[in-house]
Design a protein around this motif. Sequence first.
Motif, short mmCIF file in Angstrom:
data_model
loop_
_atom_site.label_atom_id
_atom_site.label_comp_id
_atom_site.label_asym_id
_atom_site.label_seq_id
_atom_site.Cartn_x
_atom_site.Cartn_y
_atom_site.Cartn_z
N ASN A 27 -4.53 6.34 -3.06
CA ASN A 27 -5.74 6.27 -2.27
C ASN A 27 -5.59 7.27 -1.13
OD1 ASN A 27 -7.96 5.58 -0.79
ND2 ASN A 27 -7.52 3.40 -0.72
N GLY A 28 -5.97 8.50 -1.39
CA GLY A 28 -5.79 9.56 -0.41
C GLY A 28 -6.56 9.33 0.87
N VAL A 29 -7.75 8.79 0.76
CA VAL A 29 -8.58 8.55 1.94
C VAL A 29 -7.95 7.46 2.81
CG1 VAL A 29 -10.86 7.83 2.74
CG2 VAL A 29 -10.66 9.27 0.73
N GLY A 30 -7.48 6.40 2.17
CA GLY A 30 -6.82 5.32 2.92
C GLY A 30 -5.53 5.78 3.57
N THR A 31 -4.77 6.62 2.86
CA THR A 31 -3.53 7.14 3.42
C THR A 31 -3.82 8.05 4.60
OG1 THR A 31 -2.51 7.02 1.23
CG2 THR A 31 -1.41 8.39 2.87
N ALA A 32 -4.84 8.88 4.50
CA ALA A 32 -5.22 9.75 5.61
C ALA A 32 -5.65 8.92 6.82
CB ALA A 32 -6.34 10.69 5.18
N GLY A 33 -6.39 7.85 6.59
CA GLY A 33 -6.80 6.97 7.68
C GLY A 33 -5.61 6.31 8.35
N PHE A 34 -4.63 5.91 7.55
CA PHE A 34 -3.42 5.29 8.09
C PHE A 34 -2.65 6.29 8.95
CE2 PHE A 34 1.16 4.43 7.56
CZ PHE A 34 1.23 3.20 8.21
N VAL A 35 -2.49 7.51 8.45
CA VAL A 35 -1.76 8.54 9.20
C VAL A 35 -2.48 8.87 10.50
CG1 VAL A 35 -1.03 10.96 9.14
CG2 VAL A 35 -0.62 9.49 7.17
N LEU A 36 -3.79 9.00 10.45
CA LEU A 36 -4.55 9.28 11.67
C LEU A 36 -4.48 8.13 12.66
CD1 LEU A 36 -7.72 11.09 10.31
CD2 LEU A 36 -5.87 12.07 11.66
N ALA A 37 -4.44 6.90 12.17
CA ALA A 37 -4.30 5.74 13.06
C ALA A 37 -2.94 5.77 13.75
CB ALA A 37 -4.49 4.45 12.28
N LEU A 38 -1.89 6.14 13.01
CA LEU A 38 -0.56 6.23 13.63
C LEU A 38 -0.50 7.35 14.65
CD1 LEU A 38 1.93 5.64 10.68
CD2 LEU A 38 1.41 4.13 12.58
#
Length: 101
Positions: A27-38
């Motif tokens: 889930n690339g979109v979810g992973t990108a959201g997680f990285v941006l949140a961190l």
Amino acid sequence: MAEEIKTNEQSNAGQTIIINQQEKKSNGVGTAGFVLALIALFLGWVPVLGWIVWVLGLILSFVGVFKKPKGMAIAGLVISLIGIILLLTVFGALLGTAAAF
């Protein structure tokens, strides 16, 4: 010997080989959201950049929740929501203190 080779070739000709490989689900979109949140956890104090990263992390994590697998997207969504609540609380306290003087 020639007959032996012919029978081996004939017995292999009728076989069908099926290879089942599992597709990697990501889930690339979810992973990108997680990285941006961190990243936003560390840059949240920067007035404009931190807020933009936080909102992008929140949006991408929210979109990623509707795709599978959902783990990273949910983690990013939780981190983003907690961060935004903390950010609003700190700035609300600062504004309340400034208004009291």
